[in-house]
Every structure is written in structure tokens, then in C-alpha cells.
Write an enzyme that holds these catalytic residues in place. Structure first.
Site, PDB file in Angstrom:
ATOM      1  N   PRO A  31       0.846  -1.200   0.000  1.00 47.65           N
ATOM      2  CA  PRO A  31       0.000   0.000   0.000  1.00 47.65           C
ATOM      3  C   PRO A  31       0.877   1.244   0.000  1.00 47.65           C
ATOM      4  O   PRO A  31       1.858   1.316   0.739  1.00 47.65           O
ATOM      5  CB  PRO A  31      -0.788  -0.120   1.310  1.00 47.65           C
ATOM      6  N   MET A  32       0.536   2.215  -0.843  1.00 44.32           N
ATOM      7  CA  MET A  32       1.275   3.476  -0.870  1.00 44.32           C
ATOM      8  C   MET A  32       0.297   4.630  -0.945  1.00 44.32           C
ATOM      9  O   MET A  32      -0.581   4.665  -1.815  1.00 44.32           O
ATOM     10  CB  MET A  32       2.248   3.526  -2.056  1.00 44.32           C
ATOM     11  N   LEU A  33       0.451   5.560  -0.007  1.00 45.46           N
ATOM     12  CA  LEU A  33      -0.444   6.713   0.050  1.00 45.46           C
ATOM     13  C   LEU A  33      -0.429   7.485  -1.268  1.00 45.46           C
ATOM     14  O   LEU A  33       0.626   7.697  -1.864  1.00 45.46           O
ATOM     15  CB  LEU A  33      -0.029   7.648   1.194  1.00 45.46           C
ATOM     16  N   GLN A  83      -6.155  -1.578   4.052  1.00 44.41           N
ATOM     17  CA  GLN A  83      -5.238  -1.191   5.121  1.00 44.41           C
ATOM     18  C   GLN A  83      -5.825  -0.024   5.899  1.00 44.41           C
ATOM     19  O   GLN A  83      -6.149   1.021   5.333  1.00 44.41           O
ATOM     20  CB  GLN A  83      -3.862  -0.797   4.591  1.00 44.41           C
ATOM     21  N   CYS A 113       3.958   3.094   9.022  1.00 46.48           N
ATOM     22  CA  CYS A 113       4.134   4.410   8.405  1.00 46.48           C
ATOM     23  C   CYS A 113       4.715   5.398   9.417  1.00 46.48           C
ATOM     24  O   CYS A 113       4.174   5.565  10.506  1.00 46.48           O
ATOM     25  CB  CYS A 113       2.805   4.933   7.875  1.00 46.48           C
ATOM     26  N   LYS A 152       0.994  -4.921   9.445  1.00 44.95           N
ATOM     27  CA  LYS A 152       2.220  -4.576   8.706  1.00 44.95           C
ATOM     28  C   LYS A 152       3.047  -3.668   9.586  1.00 44.95           C
ATOM     29  O   LYS A 152       2.550  -2.626  10.051  1.00 44.95           O
ATOM     30  CB  LYS A 152       1.891  -3.885   7.385  1.00 44.95           C
ATOM     31  N   HIS A 185       8.388  -5.011   7.295  1.00 38.67           N
ATOM     32  CA  HIS A 185       9.292  -4.163   6.506  1.00 38.67           C
ATOM     33  C   HIS A 185      10.659  -4.247   7.179  1.00 38.67           C
ATOM     34  O   HIS A 185      10.806  -3.881   8.349  1.00 38.67           O
ATOM     35  CB  HIS A 185       8.783  -2.719   6.499  1.00 38.67           C
ATOM     36  N   GLY A 247       7.039  -2.918  -3.264  1.00 40.43           N
ATOM     37  CA  GLY A 247       6.478  -1.576  -3.239  1.00 40.43           C
ATOM     38  C   GLY A 247       6.789  -0.786  -4.484  1.00 40.43           C
ATOM     39  O   GLY A 247       6.186  -0.991  -5.544  1.00 40.43           O
ATOM     40  N   ARG A 248       7.770   0.098  -4.398  1.00 39.01           N
ATOM     41  CA  ARG A 248       8.019   1.058  -5.477  1.00 39.01           C
ATOM     42  C   ARG A 248       8.282   0.421  -6.831  1.00 39.01           C
ATOM     43  O   ARG A 248       7.902   0.959  -7.871  1.00 39.01           O
ATOM     44  CB  ARG A 248       9.198   1.964  -5.086  1.00 39.01           C
TER      45      ARG A 248
END
Length: 346
Positions: A31-33, A83, A113, A152, A185, A247-248
Site C-alpha cells: 500500500p502506498m499513500l 489497510q 508508516c 504490517k 518491513h 512496493g516502489r
């Protein structure tokens, strides 16, 4: 029953058979904001049938008090994880129940986060320092839903980065909260002094620590996250872990996802070509545009599809320069596709 319906049913049965053979977290997209919106997830699902998709983090306050529908998604996105960000057990339980009623496959609590905005709301990575509260949050959600509730997290925060600190956290959340699914992570988080972007890059990765955590909690399902970029790296991690989360790299080089089903899930379905994926997006784009969506909100997720291919720069440039214009539609993508040399079987 029509031929297309028979094919669709067979595809569904094949998908369910593959997914029952592996843990849900075997491969997931982080998940990425401001990134993993429903347009992004629809696009990613076209590339991989079996990847576990996540929403961007949604706060309990937004769901309970916001005017927008923060739980909206496309049915094609399953398996899909919501999430949540929050630290009030009752509010989290309310949101978890709403999500389960809407058909989500799993609820995930964000304990990773490190942004100031998240800390001010008393959720995210700072909750690693409050394992008892996290356990209460998980227990409250598990009490009201039948779907999995996962966490997470990071491997530590600030000076609290010892291995015993990490095992205490996981032990309390699993034993008292009943959590059986964790994604780790493999970096610690600095709650002050580093930006969220820096927290994804500067703290060193410690994969062996995450491997050891899995060894010490063999009864728990654990995925690993952080700095994973290639299929070879994923396969190496899966020798130690139940799952990997990328992720990225999934956003910068989305075609990486096209081989996930074959390499990680043993699927015999042929890899999709890039052109076919673009064309498969057309009906979705036309539907969304008819409902008031903006083309550039969808195509921004597709810019990296031809990364490292001849014509990739022209593809990106044409979309970037035209998708935001009023009235723009799939012709922008058709014109961008024409920038890719026609002789390439991509």
C-alpha cells in the site's frame, strides 16, 4: 451457458485452485499513500491474477466521518486487502465490520508508516511502542469479522530496535490480539529526523533479522517487505518466508508483475503482452470516463509499462502531455502505443 461464461467460470476455478495452494501473502503489492487507488489496482490486476492487492492506508476517521466512499473498489480487484490507520479499538472494529460487509478479503493494520501526520494521529509506526494497544486493536477487529486481520510493521523504531523488542511486539500482538498474519518491513523507522521517503531508503535493510523472526514464530504467516526489485530476489526470500511484498518497483516497472503468476504461483497461463494490457484497459477507461473520472488519474499508473523498451520515453511523454486535457480519451493511449516500434512483439 455461453462459451464466454464457461471460460470465465473455468478461469475463476483455476484462480481459486492456485490461491488455495499458497498463503494469501505469497506475493503482494505494498500500500502506498496517494498511489494505490482503485485505478492502479485494476491495472495491476490485469498484469497478475494472483497478486494480493492493498488499498492505500485509509484512516478510521475518514471512513466514519468522511463524506466520500473510502471503501469503493472494483470487483475485479480481489483478492483485496483494506489497510486501516488508527489506534482506537472500537473505531477500528467499526471500520473492519463495514469493510467485511463490502466484501474485502482481509483487514490490515498499519504499524509501519512513520510520517508526522500519522504520528499526530497516534497510528502507524509509533504504535510499535504500544504492543498492548495494537493487540487490543487486532482483537477488537477479529471479534467482529470472519476475514483475516493482519499487521504490517517495521523491525523497530528509533532506539527501540533490538531483536528482543521486535519479538516482544510480535509475541504480544499474536498471543493477546490473536494476529496470525504479519508483513515485516525489514527496516526500522526513525519517527523524527527523516521524511517518509528517507525512511524507505536510509535505515539499512536487515533481511536476516526477518528470517530469524519467522524461524522463532513458525506458526505465524509472515511476509517480507523492503527493497525487493527482481523475481530472483523474491524467490530467494520465499526460501525463508511465506510471502514477499513489493512496493516502489511495482509502480516504476509494473510489467514486472506480468511474470508473477508463472514464476511464483506455478500458473501455466501465458504472460500478457504489454500492448494487450493497454488494450484491455480501454473498456475500463471508457466506463470510468463516462462516470466523470479524469484520464490522467488512470494513465499515471501506466507510464512505466514500457520501461527500458524502445519508444518508452515517447510513450510516457505523449501521455503526460495529453492525458490531462479536457475531453481526452483512449485515443491518447492509442497514439502513445504508436510510439512503440510496431515490429516489437511486446
Amino acid at each position: 451457458m455461453t462459451e464466454s461464461a464457461v471460460v470465465s467460470n473455468q478461469q475463476t476455478e483455476n484462480k481459486q485452485a492456485v490461491q488455495s495452494e499458497y498463503p494469501a501473502c505469497r506475493f503482494s503489492i505494498a500500500p502506498m499513500l496517494d498511489w494505490t487507488d482503485r485505478h492502479c489496482r485494476y491495472f495491476h490486476r490485469l498484469l497478475s491474477e494472483h497478486a494480493q492487492l492493498y488499498t492505500e492506508m485509509v484512516t478510521t476517521g475518514a471512513i466514519i466521518h468522511g463524506k466520500a466512499d473510502y471503501l469503493a473498489y472494483n470487483e475485479e480487484e480481489h483478492p483485496l486487502v483494506l489497510q486501516l490507520g488508527g489506534s482506537n479499538p472500537a473505531d477500528l472494529a467499526t471500520c473492519a465490520k463495514l469493510a467485511a460487509e463490502r466484501g474485502y478479503d482481509e483487514i490490515n493494520l498499519n504499524v509501519g508508516c512513520p510520517s508526522d501526520r500519522v504520528q499526530n494521529g497516534r497510528f502507524g509506526a509509533c504504535l510499535m511502542g504500544e504492543a498492548e494497544l495494537v493487540a487490543q486493536c487486532v482483537a477488537a477487529m477479529r471479534e467482529v469479522v470472519d476475514i483475516p486481520v493482519s499487521v504490517k510493521t517495521r523491525i523497530g523504531i528509533d532506539e527501540q530496535d533490538s531483536y528482543p523488542f521486535l519479538t516482544d511486539f510480535v509475541g504480544i500482538v499474536s498471543e493477546k490480539g490473536g494476529c496470525r498474519d504479519f508483513t515485516i518491513h525489514a527496516r526500522k523507522a526513525w519517527l523524527s529526523g527523516l521524511s517518509p521517503k528517507e525512511n524507505r531508503e536510509i535505515p539499512p535493510l536487515d533481511y536476516p533479522r526477518v528470517y530469524q523472526l519467522k524461524k522463532d514464530f513458525p506458526h505465524l504467516t509472515m511476509g517480507i517487505n523492503g527493497g525487493i526489485k527482481t523475481l530472483e530476489e523474491m524467490e530467494a526470500h520465499l526460501a525463508h518466508m511465506d510471502g514477499v511484498m513489493v512496493g516502489r518497483e511495482a509502480y516504476q516497472n509494473p510489467y514486472l508483475l506480468a511474470e508473477i503468476d508463472q514464476r511464483l504461483f506455478g500458473s501455466d497461463t501465458p504472460m500478457k503482452k504489454r500492448r494487450a494490457v493497454v488494450e484491455a484497459m480501454f473498456p475500463y477507461i471508457e466506463r470510468e470516463l463516462s462516470q466523470g473520472a479524469y484520464l490522467n488519474h488512470i494513465t499515471r499508473h501506466m507510464l512505466g509499462l514500457f520501461q527500458n523498451m524502445p519508444g518508452a520515453r515517447q510513450w510516457r511523454r505523449h501521455i503526460s502531455e495529453n492525458a490531462h486535457k479536457p475531453g481526452s480519451g483512449i485515443e491518447v493511449l492509442e497514439q502513445a502505443l504508436a510510439k512503440i516500434p510496431a515490429h516489437l512483439d511486446v
